[in-house]
Write an enzyme that holds these catalytic residues in place. Structure first.
Site, PDB file in Angstrom:
ATOM      1  N   LEU A   1      11.586   7.939 -37.447  1.00  0.00           N
ATOM      2  CA  LEU A   1      12.369   7.947 -38.690  1.00  0.00           C
ATOM      3  C   LEU A   1      12.883   9.354 -39.006  1.00  0.00           C
ATOM      4  O   LEU A   1      13.147   9.690 -40.160  1.00  0.00           O
ATOM      5  CB  LEU A   1      11.524   7.417 -39.854  1.00  0.00           C
ATOM      6  CG  LEU A   1      11.050   5.969 -39.679  1.00  0.00           C
ATOM      7  CD1 LEU A   1      10.116   5.554 -40.783  1.00  0.00           C
ATOM      8  CD2 LEU A   1      12.254   5.028 -39.615  1.00  0.00           C
TER       9      LEU A   1
ATOM     10  N   HIS B   1      -0.907  17.434 -25.096  1.00  0.00           N
ATOM     11  CA  HIS B   1      -0.028  17.460 -26.266  1.00  0.00           C
ATOM     12  C   HIS B   1       1.239  18.285 -26.028  1.00  0.00           C
ATOM     13  O   HIS B   1       2.316  17.944 -26.504  1.00  0.00           O
ATOM     14  CB  HIS B   1      -0.821  18.035 -27.452  1.00  0.00           C
ATOM     15  CG  HIS B   1      -0.286  17.651 -28.786  1.00  0.00           C
ATOM     16  ND1 HIS B   1      -1.028  17.715 -29.925  1.00  0.00           N
ATOM     17  CD2 HIS B   1       0.932  17.217 -29.178  1.00  0.00           C
ATOM     18  CE1 HIS B   1      -0.302  17.330 -30.963  1.00  0.00           C
ATOM     19  NE2 HIS B   1       0.896  17.029 -30.531  1.00  0.00           N
TER      20      HIS B   1
ATOM     21  N   TYR C   1      -4.480  18.240 -35.423  1.00  0.00           N
ATOM     22  CA  TYR C   1      -4.134  17.758 -36.767  1.00  0.00           C
ATOM     23  C   TYR C   1      -5.288  18.076 -37.714  1.00  0.00           C
ATOM     24  O   TYR C   1      -6.327  17.426 -37.675  1.00  0.00           O
ATOM     25  CB  TYR C   1      -3.857  16.251 -36.767  1.00  0.00           C
ATOM     26  CG  TYR C   1      -2.715  15.807 -35.865  1.00  0.00           C
ATOM     27  CD1 TYR C   1      -1.748  16.714 -35.417  1.00  0.00           C
ATOM     28  CD2 TYR C   1      -2.602  14.484 -35.460  1.00  0.00           C
ATOM     29  CE1 TYR C   1      -0.713  16.303 -34.594  1.00  0.00           C
ATOM     30  CE2 TYR C   1      -1.563  14.069 -34.635  1.00  0.00           C
ATOM     31  CZ  TYR C   1      -0.628  14.977 -34.204  1.00  0.00           C
ATOM     32  OH  TYR C   1       0.397  14.558 -33.383  1.00  0.00           O
TER      33      TYR C   1
ATOM     34  N   ARG D   1      11.370  12.248 -39.044  1.00  0.00           N
ATOM     35  CA  ARG D   1      10.417  12.947 -39.928  1.00  0.00           C
ATOM     36  C   ARG D   1      10.609  12.570 -41.399  1.00  0.00           C
ATOM     37  O   ARG D   1      10.436  13.383 -42.295  1.00  0.00           O
ATOM     38  CB  ARG D   1      10.515  14.461 -39.746  1.00  0.00           C
ATOM     39  CG  ARG D   1      10.216  14.881 -38.315  1.00  0.00           C
ATOM     40  CD  ARG D   1       9.832  16.315 -38.202  1.00  0.00           C
ATOM     41  NE  ARG D   1       9.512  16.684 -36.829  1.00  0.00           N
ATOM     42  CZ  ARG D   1       8.304  16.588 -36.281  1.00  0.00           C
ATOM     43  NH1 ARG D   1       7.304  16.118 -36.989  1.00  0.00           N
ATOM     44  NH2 ARG D   1       8.102  16.964 -35.047  1.00  0.00           N
TER      45      ARG D   1
ATOM     46  N   PHE E   1      15.222   9.314 -42.431  1.00  0.00           N
ATOM     47  CA  PHE E   1      15.854   7.993 -42.531  1.00  0.00           C
ATOM     48  C   PHE E   1      15.201   7.110 -43.588  1.00  0.00           C
ATOM     49  O   PHE E   1      15.600   5.966 -43.775  1.00  0.00           O
ATOM     50  CB  PHE E   1      15.879   7.299 -41.160  1.00  0.00           C
ATOM     51  CG  PHE E   1      16.864   7.931 -40.226  1.00  0.00           C
ATOM     52  CD1 PHE E   1      18.231   7.797 -40.426  1.00  0.00           C
ATOM     53  CD2 PHE E   1      16.441   8.705 -39.155  1.00  0.00           C
ATOM     54  CE1 PHE E   1      19.143   8.403 -39.582  1.00  0.00           C
ATOM     55  CE2 PHE E   1      17.342   9.315 -38.304  1.00  0.00           C
ATOM     56  CZ  PHE E   1      18.704   9.167 -38.515  1.00  0.00           C
TER      57      PHE E   1
END
Length: 340
Positions: free
Chosen positions: A207, A126, A60, A209, A212
């Site tokens: 959610l 990962h 990240y 991404r 939602f």
């Protein structure tokens, strides 16, 4: 606000908050990285509210998200959290997955340094390296546990057979996977395998991404460098169809007096005490809304209604584009094939 309850994650002794915080979007993949002071403030707010299970990875940023967490955990905050990070995905002009023992060790040492800690609570592979037998990767992770550099071992997006093979070498505490009302394929084989072996389940992107949270409108808000713009499910030819799922969940949420995202998140929470979702956010009001999902109660008939809305054919489009090497549900070669 009610305190976030604590749960046992897996059967090896790790205890975490019943809802975690995915930190990826603060630094990577979801548009421009957010201002560091704001994100440190958000992380502190989460910890003080009882969301103490923090999720990051060395990819990240790359690396910048771990450095952000390192800064946020200074001054006595480290003792209050359960810190999870990951290794295995590298980007050097192209995506590569690496489970080689020397790389595992080097990645762990580098993460410890960036995070400013002497031990990682939960260390995940990962993605699974399809060239290296899982037993070889796990052997190195076992050594890192014995040396006190990591406490617990996790896998992300591994197949059921890979999970079984890994668990023989050293107990797996948690498997992280995408699980939400629009990603339910893991329910067939992977979830039952985890439950049989006493492995905790960590649901990322609960959610969808962000789908939602605001439905198809989310596309209009995404920056050009947001990787979600390329996801098959959010392309115009699929979005028209997928919008129906959002609208039906939205109708149910209105009846219940909660938001659509709270209802979607509550559905994941209701999968069992062995499931910990880690919704990500960069805004304090969204964090508080996510915590509010813990108070949304879903009786069996409402769970059944949600599950009929979100059946296998209710979503169009793959989880990722063909360009992204995800190795979802992937196997590693047999141990006998390994030549160190």
């Amino acid at each position: 606000m009610a305190k976030v309850p604590r749960v046992k994650l897996g059967s090896q002794g790790l205890e975490v908050s019943a809802q975690g915080l995915g930190c990826m979007g603060m630094s990577a993949f979801y548009g421009t990285p957010k201002p560091e002071p704001d994100m440190i403030n958000l992380i502190h707010h989460a910890i003080n509210a009882g969301v103490t299970f923090l999720d990051t990875s060395d990819v990240y940023g790359p690396k910048t998200n771990e450095m952000l967490l390192g800064k946020a955990l200074k001054g006595g905050m480290r003792e209050k959290v359960e810190l999870a990070t990951k290794f295995g995905i590298k980007y050097d002009g192209a995506w590569e997955v690496n489970g080689d023992p020397a790389y595992v060790r080097a990645a762990c040492e580098a993460s410890l340094q960036r995070l400013g800690v002497d031990c990682i609570d939960l260390y995940y592979q990962h993605r699974i390296d399809t060239r290296v037998p899982i037993e070889i990767t796990m052997g190195e992770l076992k050594k890192l546990v014995e040396e006190g550099k990591i406490k617990y071992v996790g896998l992300s997006e591994a197949s059921a057979s890979t999970i079984r093979r890994a668990h023989v070498v050293h107990p797996i505490t948690a498997v992280q996977l995408e699980w939400s009302l629009w990603s339910r394929d893991v329910e067939q084989e992977i979830i039952p395998t985890c439950r049989e072996l006493g492995i905790g389940i960590v649901a990322y992107s609960p959610l969808g991404r962000g789908f939602f949270s605001s439905g198809s409108k989310m596309i209009e808000k995404l920056e050009d460098n947001d990787f979600r713009k390329n996801l098959p499910r959010l392309q115009p030819e699929n979005l028209e169809h997928n919008k129906i799922l959002y609208e039906r969940v939205n109708e149910l949420a209105k009846k219940k007096g909660c938001t659509t995202s709270q209802l979607a998140l509550a559905w994941v929470h209701h999968q069992g005490n062995d499931v910990v979702p880690i919704p990500g956010t960069t805004k304090i009001e969204n964090l508080e809304q996510n915590i509010g999902a813990l108070s949304v109660k879903l009786p069996p008939e409402e769970m059944a209604e949600l599950e009929s809305i979100a059946s296998a054919d209710s979503v169009k489009g793959a989880r990722y584009g063909p360009d992204l090497t995800t190795y979802v549900d992937s196997e590693t070669p047999p141990l006998s094939s390994w030549k160190a």
